[in-house]
Write a protein that holds these residues in place. Sequence first.
Motif, PDB file in Angstrom:
ATOM      1  N   THR A  44       0.673  -1.165  -0.044  1.00 43.21           N
ATOM      2  CA  THR A  44       0.009  -0.043   0.256  1.00 43.21           C
ATOM      3  C   THR A  44       0.856   1.206  -0.082  1.00 43.21           C
ATOM      4  O   THR A  44       0.612   2.274  -0.833  1.00 43.21           O
ATOM      5  CB  THR A  44      -0.958   0.136   1.236  1.00 43.21           C
ATOM      6  OG1 THR A  44      -2.022  -1.120   1.128  1.00 43.21           O
ATOM      7  CG2 THR A  44      -1.789   1.319   1.160  1.00 43.21           C
ATOM      8  N   VAL A  45       1.796   1.390   0.858  1.00 43.57           N
ATOM      9  CA  VAL A  45       2.775   2.383   0.898  1.00 43.57           C
ATOM     10  C   VAL A  45       3.442   2.575  -0.445  1.00 43.57           C
ATOM     11  O   VAL A  45       3.557   3.757  -0.805  1.00 43.57           O
ATOM     12  CB  VAL A  45       3.880   2.141   1.938  1.00 43.57           C
ATOM     13  CG1 VAL A  45       4.921   3.129   1.963  1.00 43.57           C
ATOM     14  CG2 VAL A  45       3.116   2.513   3.442  1.00 43.57           C
ATOM     15  N   THR A  46       4.021   1.551  -1.041  1.00 43.05           N
ATOM     16  CA  THR A  46       4.521   1.387  -2.550  1.00 43.05           C
ATOM     17  C   THR A  46       3.524   2.317  -3.531  1.00 43.05           C
ATOM     18  O   THR A  46       3.979   3.085  -4.217  1.00 43.05           O
ATOM     19  CB  THR A  46       4.949   0.129  -2.931  1.00 43.05           C
ATOM     20  OG1 THR A  46       5.960  -0.400  -1.902  1.00 43.05           O
ATOM     21  CG2 THR A  46       5.548   0.093  -4.153  1.00 43.05           C
ATOM     22  N   HIS A  47       2.313   1.712  -3.367  1.00 47.77           N
ATOM     23  CA  HIS A  47       1.397   2.121  -4.522  1.00 47.77           C
ATOM     24  C   HIS A  47       0.941   3.726  -4.238  1.00 47.77           C
ATOM     25  O   HIS A  47       0.930   4.545  -5.103  1.00 47.77           O
ATOM     26  CB  HIS A  47       0.220   1.355  -4.269  1.00 47.77           C
ATOM     27  CG  HIS A  47      -1.170   1.993  -4.987  1.00 47.77           C
ATOM     28  ND1 HIS A  47      -1.053   2.065  -6.562  1.00 47.77           N
ATOM     29  CD2 HIS A  47      -2.119   2.718  -4.866  1.00 47.77           C
ATOM     30  CE1 HIS A  47      -2.203   2.506  -6.760  1.00 47.77           C
ATOM     31  NE2 HIS A  47      -2.757   3.011  -5.738  1.00 47.77           N
ATOM     32  N   ILE A  48       0.919   4.069  -3.250  1.00 54.93           N
ATOM     33  CA  ILE A  48       0.677   5.580  -2.720  1.00 54.93           C
ATOM     34  C   ILE A  48       1.815   6.478  -2.793  1.00 54.93           C
ATOM     35  O   ILE A  48       1.873   7.457  -3.652  1.00 54.93           O
ATOM     36  CB  ILE A  48       0.178   5.831  -1.225  1.00 54.93           C
ATOM     37  CG1 ILE A  48      -1.146   5.066  -0.966  1.00 54.93           C
ATOM     38  CG2 ILE A  48       0.182   7.317  -0.938  1.00 54.93           C
ATOM     39  CD1 ILE A  48      -1.383   4.909   0.395  1.00 54.93           C
ATOM     40  N   PHE A  49       3.274   5.869  -2.629  1.00 53.38           N
ATOM     41  CA  PHE A  49       4.293   6.689  -3.093  1.00 53.38           C
ATOM     42  C   PHE A  49       4.629   6.884  -4.616  1.00 53.38           C
ATOM     43  O   PHE A  49       4.988   7.639  -5.059  1.00 53.38           O
ATOM     44  CB  PHE A  49       5.402   6.009  -2.376  1.00 53.38           C
ATOM     45  CG  PHE A  49       6.911   6.491  -2.982  1.00 53.38           C
ATOM     46  CD1 PHE A  49       7.496   7.670  -2.613  1.00 53.38           C
ATOM     47  CD2 PHE A  49       7.777   5.910  -3.972  1.00 53.38           C
ATOM     48  CE1 PHE A  49       8.495   8.262  -3.117  1.00 53.38           C
ATOM     49  CE2 PHE A  49       8.904   6.377  -4.551  1.00 53.38           C
ATOM     50  CZ  PHE A  49       9.213   7.591  -3.917  1.00 53.38           C
ATOM     51  N   ALA A  50       4.187   5.753  -5.241  1.00 52.21           N
ATOM     52  CA  ALA A  50       4.123   5.829  -6.838  1.00 52.21           C
ATOM     53  C   ALA A  50       3.575   6.951  -7.249  1.00 52.21           C
ATOM     54  O   ALA A  50       3.564   7.696  -8.041  1.00 52.21           O
ATOM     55  CB  ALA A  50       3.772   4.479  -7.354  1.00 52.21           C
ATOM     56  N   LYS A  51       2.239   6.979  -6.772  1.00 49.19           N
ATOM     57  CA  LYS A  51       1.221   8.152  -7.007  1.00 49.19           C
ATOM     58  C   LYS A  51       2.000   9.515  -6.665  1.00 49.19           C
ATOM     59  O   LYS A  51       1.703  10.572  -7.551  1.00 49.19           O
ATOM     60  CB  LYS A  51      -0.165   8.210  -6.352  1.00 49.19           C
ATOM     61  CG  LYS A  51      -0.966   6.919  -6.718  1.00 49.19           C
ATOM     62  CD  LYS A  51      -2.500   6.865  -6.577  1.00 49.19           C
ATOM     63  CE  LYS A  51      -2.422   6.863  -5.040  1.00 49.19           C
ATOM     64  NZ  LYS A  51      -3.766   6.623  -4.481  1.00 49.19           N
ATOM     65  N   TYR A  52       2.380   9.522  -5.576  1.00 49.64           N
ATOM     66  CA  TYR A  52       2.988  10.932  -5.110  1.00 49.64           C
ATOM     67  C   TYR A  52       4.371  11.212  -5.875  1.00 49.64           C
ATOM     68  O   TYR A  52       4.373  12.107  -6.441  1.00 49.64           O
ATOM     69  CB  TYR A  52       3.533  10.693  -3.518  1.00 49.64           C
ATOM     70  CG  TYR A  52       4.366  11.569  -2.967  1.00 49.64           C
ATOM     71  CD1 TYR A  52       3.735  12.938  -2.541  1.00 49.64           C
ATOM     72  CD2 TYR A  52       5.809  11.624  -3.147  1.00 49.64           C
ATOM     73  CE1 TYR A  52       4.535  14.125  -1.984  1.00 49.64           C
ATOM     74  CE2 TYR A  52       6.465  12.911  -2.782  1.00 49.64           C
ATOM     75  CZ  TYR A  52       5.877  13.962  -2.215  1.00 49.64           C
ATOM     76  OH  TYR A  52       6.589  14.965  -1.876  1.00 49.64           O
ATOM     77  N   SER A  53       4.966  10.091  -6.157  1.00 48.84           N
ATOM     78  CA  SER A  53       6.192  10.442  -6.985  1.00 48.84           C
ATOM     79  C   SER A  53       5.935  10.982  -8.427  1.00 48.84           C
ATOM     80  O   SER A  53       6.515  11.820  -8.821  1.00 48.84           O
ATOM     81  CB  SER A  53       7.149   9.216  -7.279  1.00 48.84           C
ATOM     82  OG  SER A  53       8.094   9.311  -7.824  1.00 48.84           O
ATOM     83  N   SER A  54       4.896  10.465  -9.015  1.00 53.14           N
ATOM     84  CA  SER A  54       4.851  10.983 -10.448  1.00 53.14           C
ATOM     85  C   SER A  54       3.899  12.113 -10.330  1.00 53.14           C
ATOM     86  O   SER A  54       4.432  13.006 -11.167  1.00 53.14           O
ATOM     87  CB  SER A  54       3.514   9.701 -10.990  1.00 53.14           C
ATOM     88  OG  SER A  54       2.344   9.765 -10.468  1.00 53.14           O
ATOM     89  N   LEU A  55       3.211  12.548  -9.303  1.00 49.54           N
ATOM     90  CA  LEU A  55       2.488  13.840  -9.416  1.00 49.54           C
ATOM     91  C   LEU A  55       3.695  14.898  -9.073  1.00 49.54           C
ATOM     92  O   LEU A  55       3.651  16.123  -9.533  1.00 49.54           O
ATOM     93  CB  LEU A  55       1.443  13.766  -8.160  1.00 49.54           C
ATOM     94  CG  LEU A  55       0.335  13.386  -8.692  1.00 49.54           C
ATOM     95  CD1 LEU A  55      -0.742  13.256  -7.304  1.00 49.54           C
ATOM     96  CD2 LEU A  55      -0.604  13.970  -9.752  1.00 49.54           C
TER      97      LEU A  55
END
Length: 178
Positions: A60-71
């Motif tokens: 879950t952290v990995t998924h949210i971090f991926a969204k954060y990083s792309s934004l």
Amino acid sequence: MNNELFLQLTDTSLKIGLGALIAAVTAWIVLRKANQQPATSARDNRRLQILEEVSTQVGTVTHIFAKYSSLVVESIQFGERWPQARRVELDAVNTELVAEFKKLAEAEAKLLMLGEKNLERSLRLYGAKIAVYRKQVYIGRKDISLEQITALKNTIVQVREQFYDMLSRKYDRLLASA
């Protein structure tokens, strides 16, 4: 003759009694081991369940971090032209990531509870790498290149893969013993 018959009866009785005693002790040992096996299996199953929960939390952290990083990368690329709606989306994802970091700390605690110090250290390192990324890659930063951002992300990916390799080995060993 009576003495001989008495000795034979006594001998036979002792042999039968000894055989019954050996059978009873053997049955007791077998039943005791059978009763202990499910407890061990239940303990191993619980450990497996906790490791699965940790894996889910990290995912879950990995998924949210991926969204954060792309934004955040998008915000750096667009600069002042970046739409306000995307800023609001990044703020929401940032809040979500902070909330998930609490769960990551809970996952670390679970690993420590299981005595998995190496796994916990690896997970803590993963969280620390994400924190470093967030401190270095943020909205409005103009002096960072895409190569630097990619290098930071690659270190996070490497640390995550190391964590999952360790977790997978532990999980496989538990499955084999369960």
